[in-house]
Motif scaffolding. Structure first.
Motif, PDB file in Angstrom:
ATOM      1  N   GLY A  92      12.945  15.859   7.383  1.00  0.00           N
ATOM      2  CA  GLY A  92      12.000  16.773   8.016  1.00  0.00           C
ATOM      3  C   GLY A  92      10.635  16.774   7.369  1.00  0.00           C
ATOM      4  O   GLY A  92       9.700  17.399   7.879  1.00  0.00           O
ATOM      5  N   TYR A  93      10.518  16.063   6.224  1.00  0.00           N
ATOM      6  CA  TYR A  93       9.234  16.021   5.518  1.00  0.00           C
ATOM      7  C   TYR A  93       8.700  14.597   5.427  1.00  0.00           C
ATOM      8  O   TYR A  93       7.754  14.235   6.087  1.00  0.00           O
ATOM      9  CB  TYR A  93       9.381  16.631   4.121  1.00  0.00           C
ATOM     10  N   GLY A  94       9.344  13.797   4.580  1.00  0.00           N
ATOM     11  CA  GLY A  94       8.843  12.445   4.419  1.00  0.00           C
ATOM     12  C   GLY A  94       9.468  11.747   3.225  1.00  0.00           C
ATOM     13  O   GLY A  94      10.655  11.915   2.956  1.00  0.00           O
ATOM     14  N   TYR A  95       8.620  11.013   2.471  1.00  0.00           N
ATOM     15  CA  TYR A  95       9.128  10.174   1.390  1.00  0.00           C
ATOM     16  C   TYR A  95       8.361  10.413   0.088  1.00  0.00           C
ATOM     17  O   TYR A  95       7.178  10.777   0.096  1.00  0.00           O
ATOM     18  CB  TYR A  95       8.996   8.698   1.762  1.00  0.00           C
ATOM     19  N   GLY A  96       9.053  10.160  -1.028  1.00  0.00           N
ATOM     20  CA  GLY A  96       8.433  10.268  -2.331  1.00  0.00           C
ATOM     21  C   GLY A  96       9.097   9.340  -3.321  1.00  0.00           C
ATOM     22  O   GLY A  96      10.202   8.837  -3.072  1.00  0.00           O
ATOM     23  N   PHE A  97       8.416   9.092  -4.424  1.00  0.00           N
ATOM     24  CA  PHE A  97       8.991   8.299  -5.522  1.00  0.00           C
ATOM     25  C   PHE A  97       9.237   9.252  -6.679  1.00  0.00           C
ATOM     26  O   PHE A  97       8.330   9.953  -7.135  1.00  0.00           O
ATOM     27  CB  PHE A  97       8.022   7.197  -5.948  1.00  0.00           C
TER      28      PHE A  97
ATOM     29  N   GLU B  52       0.822  -1.212   0.000  1.00  0.00           N
ATOM     30  CA  GLU B  52       0.000   0.000   0.000  1.00  0.00           C
ATOM     31  C   GLU B  52       0.856   1.261   0.000  1.00  0.00           C
ATOM     32  O   GLU B  52       0.504   2.265  -0.640  1.00  0.00           O
ATOM     33  CB  GLU B  52      -0.953  -0.019   1.191  1.00  0.00           C
ATOM     34  N   ILE B  53       1.984   1.219   0.703  1.00  0.00           N
ATOM     35  CA  ILE B  53       2.884   2.377   0.704  1.00  0.00           C
ATOM     36  C   ILE B  53       3.461   2.602  -0.688  1.00  0.00           C
ATOM     37  O   ILE B  53       3.464   3.719  -1.213  1.00  0.00           O
ATOM     38  CB  ILE B  53       4.027   2.191   1.723  1.00  0.00           C
ATOM     39  N   LEU B  54       3.968   1.531  -1.299  1.00  0.00           N
ATOM     40  CA  LEU B  54       4.567   1.653  -2.632  1.00  0.00           C
ATOM     41  C   LEU B  54       3.530   2.122  -3.647  1.00  0.00           C
ATOM     42  O   LEU B  54       3.819   2.966  -4.497  1.00  0.00           O
ATOM     43  CB  LEU B  54       5.168   0.314  -3.063  1.00  0.00           C
ATOM     44  N   LEU B  55       2.320   1.595  -3.569  1.00  0.00           N
ATOM     45  CA  LEU B  55       1.253   2.022  -4.466  1.00  0.00           C
ATOM     46  C   LEU B  55       0.956   3.509  -4.282  1.00  0.00           C
ATOM     47  O   LEU B  55       0.779   4.248  -5.262  1.00  0.00           O
ATOM     48  CB  LEU B  55      -0.012   1.197  -4.203  1.00  0.00           C
ATOM     49  N   LYS B  56       0.931   3.950  -3.049  1.00  0.00           N
ATOM     50  CA  LYS B  56       0.669   5.363  -2.746  1.00  0.00           C
ATOM     51  C   LYS B  56       1.748   6.257  -3.363  1.00  0.00           C
ATOM     52  O   LYS B  56       1.441   7.260  -4.007  1.00  0.00           O
ATOM     53  CB  LYS B  56       0.639   5.563  -1.231  1.00  0.00           C
ATOM     54  N   LEU B  57       2.995   5.884  -3.190  1.00  0.00           N
ATOM     55  CA  LEU B  57       4.100   6.686  -3.710  1.00  0.00           C
ATOM     56  C   LEU B  57       4.112   6.685  -5.235  1.00  0.00           C
ATOM     57  O   LEU B  57       4.316   7.722  -5.876  1.00  0.00           O
ATOM     58  CB  LEU B  57       5.437   6.156  -3.178  1.00  0.00           C
TER      59      LEU B  57
ATOM     60  N   SER C 214       1.701   6.135  -7.297  1.00  0.00           N
ATOM     61  CA  SER C 214       0.510   6.731  -7.896  1.00  0.00           C
ATOM     62  C   SER C 214       0.624   8.243  -8.044  1.00  0.00           C
ATOM     63  O   SER C 214      -0.179   8.863  -8.749  1.00  0.00           O
ATOM     64  CB  SER C 214      -0.737   6.391  -7.068  1.00  0.00           C
ATOM     65  N   ASP C 215       1.591   8.834  -7.364  1.00  0.00           N
ATOM     66  CA  ASP C 215       1.765  10.292  -7.440  1.00  0.00           C
ATOM     67  C   ASP C 215       3.257  10.600  -7.500  1.00  0.00           C
ATOM     68  O   ASP C 215       3.843  11.154  -6.564  1.00  0.00           O
ATOM     69  CB  ASP C 215       1.114  10.968  -6.231  1.00  0.00           C
ATOM     70  N   ILE C 216       3.886  10.208  -8.623  1.00  0.00           N
ATOM     71  CA  ILE C 216       5.330  10.351  -8.786  1.00  0.00           C
ATOM     72  C   ILE C 216       5.751  11.808  -8.648  1.00  0.00           C
ATOM     73  O   ILE C 216       5.151  12.703  -9.246  1.00  0.00           O
ATOM     74  CB  ILE C 216       5.781   9.781 -10.149  1.00  0.00           C
TER      75      ILE C 216
END
Length: 227
Positions: A219-224, A162-167, A169-171
């Motif tokens: 300080g923010y988070g993660y992205g793909f 679910e995490i990978l799908l979330k990331l 899905s909004d590159i």
């Protein structure tokens, strides 16, 4: 995410006409003026390929054969657009695995209708209901709960999936830990931020070379992100 189309044809004017009209329909369009040029590109990133048969040293038939032999591209729909309109040519293209065949000269309206039909048909065939998300050879099918890398399935536990799908899905977007917690662990009463970090680490290890595409913004988070 817009559908990505690659047009491969040695007629530059025709390529640009297709690009202009297909982009007006909302597609992301790239062009290649030879099979050789197309092979230098990352073909796995496209949702459909429009392919001429009569080209240079490598024909459209040969390019299609190369794509169908590669696990990362074999499922990508191909429509042959060509002046060769004999029955034998049509049968040869369809036998190779092409999804449709359009003889030149053709109207842009006809091409657009064929593209939409093939995308609908392949979405149903693949069972992804057009919700499949991908980046190059990394493909996630939400319905099947399946993650594929270059044609090989990678097993991910539910939260990692679910995490990978979330990331994916909004590159390009960076999600805060709080956003990921609320989206993935919304039914759990107490979950520490550290849980997100641990799952991200595991995902990176499991998706091989694509692990580097998951970035950390301190300080923010993660992205793909794309390469």
């Amino acid at each position: 995410m817009n559908r990505r189309i690659l047009v491969v044809d040695d007629e530059e004017t025709l390529c640009e006409a297709l690009r202009f009209n297909l982009e007006a329909e909302g597609y992301d369009v790239d062009v290649a003026y030879s099979a050789e040029e197309a092979l230098a590109m990352d073909l796995s990133r496209y949702d459909i390929v429009l392919l001429d048969i009569m080209m240079g040293e490598i024909s459209g038939i040969q390019l299609a054969s190369i794509m169908k032999a590669n696990p990362a591209t074999k499922a990508i729909p191909i429509i042959f657009c060509t002046a060769k309109d004999t029955e034998d040519d049509m049968i040869a293209g369809l036998d190779l695995g092409a999804d449709d065949y359009i003889a030149k000269p053709y109207s842009i309206r006809n091409v657009t209708a064929r593209i939409k039909a093939v995308l609908r048909r392949t979405a149903v065939t693949n069972g992804d209901d057009s919700n499949e998300v991908r980046y190059k050879g990394l493909v996630i099918n939400p319905q099947k709960k399946q993650c594929m890398i270059d044609g090989k399935e990678i097993k991910l536990p539910r939260k990692e999936f679910e995490i990978l799908l979330k990331l994916l899905s909004d590159i390009g977007r960076v999600f805060t830990r709080e956003e990921l917690l609320n989206a993935i662990w919304h039914d759990d009463v107490v979950v520490l931020d550290r849980v997100v970090d641990v799952n991200i680490t595991r995902i990176r290890q499991k998706i091989g070379s694509y692990g580097k595409n998951i970035i950390t913004r301190s300080g923010y988070g993660y992205g793909f992100v794309e390469d």
